[in-house]
Structures are given as structure tokens and as C-alpha cells.
Design a protein around this motif. Structure first.
Motif, PDB file in Angstrom:
ATOM      1  N   GLY A 171      -8.122  -7.652 -34.014  1.00 56.43           N
ATOM      2  CA  GLY A 171      -8.192  -8.947 -33.352  1.00 56.43           C
ATOM      3  C   GLY A 171      -9.580  -9.364 -32.923  1.00 56.43           C
ATOM      4  N   ARG A 172      -9.748 -10.690 -32.749  1.00 55.61           N
ATOM      5  CA  ARG A 172     -11.056 -11.255 -32.355  1.00 55.61           C
ATOM      6  C   ARG A 172     -11.448 -10.801 -30.948  1.00 55.61           C
ATOM      7  NH1 ARG A 172     -10.078 -12.123 -37.508  1.00 55.61           N
ATOM      8  NH2 ARG A 172      -9.603 -14.273 -38.124  1.00 55.61           N
ATOM      9  N   ARG A 173     -10.489 -10.750 -30.043  1.00 55.69           N
ATOM     10  CA  ARG A 173     -10.757 -10.367 -28.649  1.00 55.69           C
ATOM     11  C   ARG A 173     -11.258  -8.926 -28.570  1.00 55.69           C
ATOM     12  NH1 ARG A 173      -5.640 -10.085 -24.752  1.00 55.69           N
ATOM     13  NH2 ARG A 173      -5.070  -8.713 -26.491  1.00 55.69           N
ATOM     14  N   VAL A 174     -10.659  -8.030 -29.340  1.00 58.34           N
ATOM     15  CA  VAL A 174     -11.093  -6.627 -29.353  1.00 58.34           C
ATOM     16  C   VAL A 174     -12.511  -6.519 -29.915  1.00 58.34           C
ATOM     17  CG1 VAL A 174     -10.654  -4.353 -30.353  1.00 58.34           C
ATOM     18  CG2 VAL A 174      -8.747  -5.741 -29.525  1.00 58.34           C
ATOM     19  N   ALA A 175     -12.770  -7.229 -31.008  1.00 58.18           N
ATOM     20  CA  ALA A 175     -14.112  -7.195 -31.614  1.00 58.18           C
ATOM     21  C   ALA A 175     -15.160  -7.713 -30.635  1.00 58.18           C
ATOM     22  CB  ALA A 175     -14.122  -8.026 -32.897  1.00 58.18           C
ATOM     23  N   LEU A 176     -14.830  -8.779 -29.923  1.00 57.02           N
ATOM     24  CA  LEU A 176     -15.763  -9.358 -28.958  1.00 57.02           C
ATOM     25  C   LEU A 176     -16.086  -8.383 -27.836  1.00 57.02           C
ATOM     26  CD1 LEU A 176     -17.308 -11.571 -27.460  1.00 57.02           C
ATOM     27  CD2 LEU A 176     -15.111 -12.475 -26.666  1.00 57.02           C
ATOM     28  N   THR A 177     -15.073  -7.803 -27.210  1.00 57.74           N
ATOM     29  CA  THR A 177     -15.317  -6.933 -26.060  1.00 57.74           C
ATOM     30  C   THR A 177     -16.035  -5.643 -26.466  1.00 57.74           C
ATOM     31  OG1 THR A 177     -13.051  -6.088 -26.302  1.00 57.74           O
ATOM     32  CG2 THR A 177     -13.410  -7.817 -24.685  1.00 57.74           C
ATOM     33  N   ILE A 178     -15.688  -5.078 -27.617  1.00 53.84           N
ATOM     34  CA  ILE A 178     -16.363  -3.856 -28.072  1.00 53.84           C
ATOM     35  C   ILE A 178     -17.840  -4.131 -28.339  1.00 53.84           C
ATOM     36  CG2 ILE A 178     -16.555  -2.258 -30.016  1.00 53.84           C
ATOM     37  CD1 ILE A 178     -13.530  -2.206 -30.185  1.00 53.84           C
ATOM     38  N   ASN A 179     -18.129  -5.224 -29.042  1.00 50.13           N
ATOM     39  CA  ASN A 179     -19.522  -5.555 -29.361  1.00 50.13           C
ATOM     40  C   ASN A 179     -20.348  -5.835 -28.112  1.00 50.13           C
ATOM     41  OD1 ASN A 179     -20.388  -6.074 -32.446  1.00 50.13           O
ATOM     42  ND2 ASN A 179     -18.202  -6.416 -32.260  1.00 50.13           N
ATOM     43  N   ALA A 180     -19.800  -6.633 -27.202  1.00 47.90           N
ATOM     44  CA  ALA A 180     -20.554  -6.983 -25.990  1.00 47.90           C
ATOM     45  C   ALA A 180     -20.808  -5.757 -25.122  1.00 47.90           C
ATOM     46  CB  ALA A 180     -19.795  -8.048 -25.203  1.00 47.90           C
ATOM     47  N   THR A 262     -35.617  -5.799 -19.845  1.00 45.00           N
ATOM     48  CA  THR A 262     -34.478  -5.304 -20.621  1.00 45.00           C
ATOM     49  C   THR A 262     -33.274  -5.070 -19.727  1.00 45.00           C
ATOM     50  OG1 THR A 262     -36.012  -4.232 -22.162  1.00 45.00           O
ATOM     51  CG2 THR A 262     -33.723  -3.517 -22.232  1.00 45.00           C
ATOM     52  N   GLN A 263     -33.492  -4.501 -18.560  1.00 40.90           N
ATOM     53  CA  GLN A 263     -32.387  -4.220 -17.634  1.00 40.90           C
ATOM     54  C   GLN A 263     -31.758  -5.505 -17.102  1.00 40.90           C
ATOM     55  OE1 GLN A 263     -34.550  -1.702 -14.936  1.00 40.90           O
ATOM     56  NE2 GLN A 263     -34.802  -0.097 -16.470  1.00 40.90           N
ATOM     57  N   VAL A 264     -32.583  -6.494 -16.782  1.00 41.01           N
ATOM     58  CA  VAL A 264     -32.062  -7.775 -16.285  1.00 41.01           C
ATOM     59  C   VAL A 264     -31.228  -8.469 -17.357  1.00 41.01           C
ATOM     60  CG1 VAL A 264     -32.752 -10.119 -15.622  1.00 41.01           C
ATOM     61  CG2 VAL A 264     -33.860  -8.159 -14.559  1.00 41.01           C
ATOM     62  N   LEU A 265     -31.647  -8.366 -18.605  1.00 47.62           N
ATOM     63  CA  LEU A 265     -30.955  -9.043 -19.703  1.00 47.62           C
ATOM     64  C   LEU A 265     -29.653  -8.358 -20.099  1.00 47.62           C
ATOM     65  CD1 LEU A 265     -33.958  -9.906 -22.060  1.00 47.62           C
ATOM     66  CD2 LEU A 265     -32.710 -11.489 -20.592  1.00 47.62           C
ATOM     67  N   TYR A 266     -29.618  -7.031 -20.032  1.00 47.03           N
ATOM     68  CA  TYR A 266     -28.484  -6.296 -20.592  1.00 47.03           C
ATOM     69  C   TYR A 266     -27.414  -5.908 -19.575  1.00 47.03           C
ATOM     70  CZ  TYR A 266     -30.580  -5.893 -25.203  1.00 47.03           C
ATOM     71  OH  TYR A 266     -31.086  -6.177 -26.438  1.00 47.03           O
ATOM     72  N   ALA A 267     -27.775  -5.697 -18.329  1.00 50.21           N
ATOM     73  CA  ALA A 267     -26.781  -5.256 -17.341  1.00 50.21           C
ATOM     74  C   ALA A 267     -25.582  -6.202 -17.225  1.00 50.21           C
ATOM     75  CB  ALA A 267     -27.453  -5.060 -15.985  1.00 50.21           C
ATOM     76  N   PRO A 268     -25.800  -7.545 -17.181  1.00 44.30           N
ATOM     77  CA  PRO A 268     -24.632  -8.440 -17.055  1.00 44.30           C
ATOM     78  C   PRO A 268     -23.685  -8.382 -18.255  1.00 44.30           C
ATOM     79  CG  PRO A 268     -26.676  -9.595 -16.507  1.00 44.30           C
ATOM     80  CD  PRO A 268     -27.065  -8.291 -17.128  1.00 44.30           C
ATOM     81  N   GLN A 269     -24.162  -7.908 -19.393  1.00 50.06           N
ATOM     82  CA  GLN A 269     -23.323  -7.901 -20.591  1.00 50.06           C
ATOM     83  C   GLN A 269     -22.170  -6.900 -20.490  1.00 50.06           C
ATOM     84  OE1 GLN A 269     -25.286  -8.394 -24.341  1.00 50.06           O
ATOM     85  NE2 GLN A 269     -27.258  -8.877 -23.400  1.00 50.06           N
ATOM     86  N   LEU A 270     -22.306  -5.915 -19.607  1.00 51.77           N
ATOM     87  CA  LEU A 270     -21.222  -4.958 -19.414  1.00 51.77           C
ATOM     88  C   LEU A 270     -19.964  -5.626 -18.858  1.00 51.77           C
ATOM     89  CD1 LEU A 270     -23.283  -2.016 -17.855  1.00 51.77           C
ATOM     90  CD2 LEU A 270     -22.416  -2.177 -20.192  1.00 51.77           C
TER      91      LEU A 270
END
Length: 539
Positions: A171-180, A262-270
Motif C-alpha cells: 500500500g501507498r501509506r506503508v510505502a510513505l511511512t517506511i520511506n519517511a 542536518t539535525q534540524v532538517l531530519y529530526a521532524p521527519q521521524l
């Protein structure tokens, strides 16, 4: 007797349900688009952060007999020891050979050096410590620095089949959450590494298992809206990506040091991992998998949110199809490459369309990467080059259904080519005009980016559209793999080389558009035969 009892079924026409019952772009779709905005902008952060974290840092040779313990980048005596014309313009990678072994500090007379002999640096002094160039001592190794971007974009090629498989299987939702989630945690780990090799490994790993979030969002949103709004929804996703690039430029300006940036950009993606519970799955994907009960639940939810009601006829069609799926035999699919080879027309399109996509990614990413090397504030330049994409996307939407696909693409490609050649050979001292031409070139490739998505999809039959479209897109990644090397080509080979390369590919692509049919006003082909006859059939 019910359709399912005959062993037949009426297909569930989701577009008709959206148009006639649920609404093509109501509150439910707007909420989904709003949620998708964050991972799309985060994708822009991940795609562009290396432009700043691996940015070129001015350097010079360390002069042991002259430099103090904390050396100044451009001390008053620098031209005694290093070739140059002023304190703002001197060689970054070479110095005069020593003619003396005297080692006192704080003085550095010219007679200590042999000005007739130039030698490479043994060690370096950097103007700042903001980039990985300082941490990994890559002062004059431009190819090593540029390789980081190329390695990253190799991962974006590998991620396409991986994400496609996950998306189509789970599914699209699974692909999205795994990638992010993968993008977030790998990016954070990369901000702590201390070796060039590990930095490279984590760059390619991050993009290989995380760069599919954008495509997952794109598909999820466009599959949810009605046909009238599908192109507009796609343009909105592209606009959000450009907005993410603009925000990235401002964040990089405010947090210039690469590790905290890098930390400011990537931390919210979790946080996007929560979308697995917040976001609904694509109804179109559920229907394609025969999961009609789940599709019914989501359609009811969408109808309620949009203040609509799902008809009993549609509900019965969903239930009949659910029953049919339990007993139906799946027909054996023919091998697609063999079908393509048998059709000279489709084979030709499969050879031509990847060239358009190579041009798109080469010019689009190449112009973004080289924007930070333009004269002036590199952050403002990057922001301007990203922001100008937005009117480009909406220009395409405005024109595609009015003047046709081919005129828009041909005009945009040729305008881009003209701007690239003009920029390449612009005389010095015209910074304002050069920037304006550069921005028009980026605007025109943004027009192309939106238009070629629509046009490529319309050239192929429904049954094989996704696979043939993905083939063109995947080959097109060769352009984005090459784009990060263009700054090195400009420095080591010929300064106008990137612009000449971009212009040549844009001109070639514009010419190749003449060889394919116009699709405005034609019915989307469902079979290979219908696709071959495109241009002669009108709705």
C-alpha cells in the motif's frame, strides 16, 4: 440473479463515484493533501540538503613558516606566499616553493619564497568550517566533493523499484511511512559521522530506502481526487516540493553549520511514522487488490467528511465485486517487453521518452545545485531559483488544456535551451541580467516537469501505463546522477560547460517532441492498438 452468482461483475468505477457521489475535491481530499504536504516538503529537505552540507569552502595552502596556531584565511602577507592578484583572489590549491628554511612566525617576507616555482599544497587553511569539506579535508578535491551528490542520486534510482514493490504490495501509506522514517533516522545518524567513507555509505543508504516518500505522496493524493482535479493535485504536490526547497534555503541560511543543519532538517521527519495510523490507504489501490470491504469503509468515511452519501448502488457493486474476487481466476499476463518489441510505435516512444526525462532531471537538479555558485548570496540565489518553479508549474496547468501538450513542451524546452546558451556566453559584469536569464531557464524546466508527467502517461495504454511510465522515469535518473558532477566540470574542464550541456539536452528534447503525437482531446488509450493510433482518434 446477482452479478456475482453469474460469475461476472460490474467494475467499480471510482471516478464515477467521486464525481457523482463523494465529491472530486472535498474536505476529505483537502485534509489528505494537507497531511501529505509535510512529507513532500521533508522530501525537498532531503533532496537538497547536500547542496549546503557539502558546499564548496574556499581554502588556501597552509604556510608553516608564516601561519600562526590559529591561522587567518587571508592575512596581509598572503600574496608573498601564494599566487594571486588580491586578498580576495588567490590560488586555492598551490603555493610558491620555499626558498628558505627559516621558521619564525608573524612575518612572511616575499624573499622566503621562490616565485618562479609553484607547488601543490601539503595542508590547507579553510575560510570557514561550515561544510563537510572542512571536516573531511577535501579542499582541492572537487571530484570527491561532487561524488557525494552523485552517490546520493544513485540511491534515488535504486529506490524506485523498491518503493514501487512496497507500494503495490502493501500500500501507498506503508510505502510513505517506511520511506519517511528511514530518511529521518539515517539522516540523523549521518550528522554524527567523522569519516568521508561512512558519510557516503549513509548518503546512498538513506536515498535507497527513504527517497520514495515523494512519489508515494504523489500517487496517494492523485488517486484520491476526481479526474477534473488530478492534474491540479499533481501541480500542488510539485508546488509543495518547491516550497520545501525555499524553506530549506532559509533554514540553511539561519543554521549554516552542516551538523546542526542536518539535525534540524531530519529530526521532524521521524514524526511521519504516525501517518500509518492517521492517514487512510488509497481506495484505488484497495480496489486493485480486491479489498472491497476496506475500500467501502474509507469511501463511507470520505462521503461523511464531504457531507455526501454513498449510494446503495455503489455499495452493492463493491459487495458484488468482493464476492467475485473470492472465486475469480486471474488471467495470465503477457510479457510486457515482448509486447513493446512487437510494436514499432511503442518501442520508439520507449526510446524517446527517457531522453526527455534525462533532460528534465539533469537540468532541474543541475540548475538547483549550481545556483549556490552564482555571484551574490548563495542562500538567496537558491531560494529564488526554487521559488521560480512555482509559477512554472501553474503555467503548465494553464496552457496544457488550451494550446496542447506538444506546443507547451516544445516551447518550454526551446526557451530553456536559449536561456542556457545565453547564460553560458554572457559577458562578465552583467550579474543582474545573468540571474534573470538563469531564473527564466529554471521557470521553463518547471513548465516541462509538470507537462511531461501528463504527456508521458497519455502516450501509453492503461494496462501498461504505470510500468512504461516508470521505465522512462527510472532511466531519467541518469540525469540526476550526472547533475551533481557539473560544478566539478565547470571548475576543472570549462566554466560554461554545465549550461552548454543543459542547453544541448533541452534543444534535443524539444526536437524529439515533434516525433510523437498530440494527445490533447484524445481518449486515453486502453490497449496497445489504441496507443499506436494516438493522434488520429479524438473524443
Amino acid at each position: 440473479m446477482a452479478e456475482s452468482e453469474k460469475g461476472e461483475r460490474k467494475g467499480v468505477d471510482l471516478d464515477s463515484i467521486l464525481v457523482e457521489e463523494i465529491g472530486q475535491f472535498g474536505k476529505y481530499q483537502i485534509l489528505t493533501l494537507a497531511l501529505a504536504a509535510f512529507p513532500v516538503m521533508f522530501s525537498a529537505f532531503a533532496a537538497g540538503e547536500y547542496i549546503f552540507t557539502t558546499a564548496r569552502v574556499p581554502s588556501r595552502c597552509l604556510i608553516p613558516q608564516c601561519d600562526t596556531e590559529n591561522p587567518e584565511y587571508a592575512p596581509p602577507w598572503i600574496l608573498n606566499a601564494i599566487p594571486g592578484t588580491s586578498l580576495d583572489s588567490f590560488d586555492n590549491c598551490e603555493k610558491y616553493a620555499n626558498s628558505s628554511t627559516i621558521t619564525p612566525r608573524n612575518v612572511c617576507p616575499a624573499d622566503w619564497f621562490n616565485r618562479n616555482e609553484v607547488v601543490p599544497c601539503d595542508a590547507y587553511v579553510y575560510e570557514n568550517t561550515l561544510s563537510v569539506v572542512y571536516d573531511f579535508d577535501m579542499a582541492c578535491n572537487e571530484w570527491q566533493r561532487s561524488l557525494i551528490g552523485t552517490i546520493r542520486t544513485v540511491g534515488t534510482l535504486l529506490v524506485l523499484p523498491i518503493t514501487g514493490y512496497i507500494s503495490d504490495r502493501w500500500g501507498r501509506r506503508v510505502a510513505l511511512t517506511i520511506n519517511a522514517f528511514n530518511t529521518g533516522w539515517i539522516g540523523l545518524v549521518r550528522s554524527f559521522v567523522n569519516t568521508y567513507e561512512w558519510f557516503l555509505v549513509l548518503e546512498v543508504l538513506e536515498s535507497t530506502v527513504g527517497a520514495g516518500a515523494y512519489s508515494s505522496c504523489y500517487i496517494l493524493v492523485t488517486e484520491l481526487v476526481g479526474p477534473k482535479y488530478r492534474v491540479i493535485a499533481g501541480a500542488t504536490i510539485s508546488t509543495l516540493f518547491a516550497l520545501g526547497q525555499v524553506i530549506l534555503g532559509f533554514i540553511a541560511w539561519g543554521v549554516p553549520s552542516w551538523r546542526p543543519l542536518t539535525q534540524v532538517l531530519y529530526a521532524p521527519q521521524l514524526l511521519v511514522v504516525t501517518y500509518f495510523w492517521i492517514l487512510s490507504e488509497s481506495v484505488r489501490w484497495l480496489l486493485s487488490k480486491g479489498r472491497y470491504e476496506e475500500a467501502e469503509t474509507i469511501l463511507k468515511k470520505a462521503a461523511k467528511r464531504n457531507n455526501k452519501e454513498l449510494s446503495e448502488k455503489s455499495l452493492q457493486a463493491l459487495r458484488d465485486n468482493a464476492e467475485y474476487e473470492k472465486t475469480a481466476e486471474k488471467p495470465k499476463e503477457p510479457w510486457l517487453p515482448l509486447l513493446v518489441i512487437r510494436s514499432k510505435v511503442i518501442l520508439f516512444r520507449c526510446c524517446v521518452s527517457p531522453i526527455w526525462w534525462i533532460t528534465n532531471t539533469l537540468v532541474y537538479y543541475g540548475m538547483s545545485i549550481n545556483a549556490v555558485n552564482l555571484s551574490g548570496n548563495r542562500y538567496l540565489n537558491y531560494i529564488a531559483v526554487a521559488a521560480v518553479e512555482i509559477p512554472g508549474y501553474w503555467t503548465a496547468i494553464l496552457l496544457l488544456d488550451r494550446v496542447g501538450r506538444k506546443p507547451v513542451l516544445i516551447g518550454a524546452y526551446f526557451l530553456c535551451a536559449a536561456c542556457q546558451f545565453a547564460f553560458a556566453f554572457m559577458p562578465d559584469g552583467n550579474e543582474g541580467l545573468s540571474l534573470a536569464i538563469y531564473l527564466i531557464g529554471k521557470y521553463s524546466i518547471a513548465v516541462v516537469m509538470t507537462s511531461v508527467y501528463v504527456y508521458t502517461a497519455e502516450l501509453y495504454p492503461t494496462k501498461y501505463r504505470h510500468s512504461l511510465f516508470a521505465f522512462s522515469s527510472m532511466i531519467g535518473r541518469l540525469g540526476s546522477i550526472t547533475a551533481p558532477l557539473t560544478p566539478a566540470l565547470a571548475q576543472e574542464v570549462w566554466e560554461p560547460f554545465p549550461s552548454v550541456l543543459f542547453g544541448s539536452f533541452a534543444a534535443l528534447s524539444g526536437l524529439l517532441i515533434f516525433t510523437t503525437p498530440e494527445t490533447l482531446g484524445t481518449k486515453l488509450p486502453d490497449t496497445m492498438e489504441e496507443a499506436e493510433q494516438l493522434g488520429s482518434r479524438r473524443i
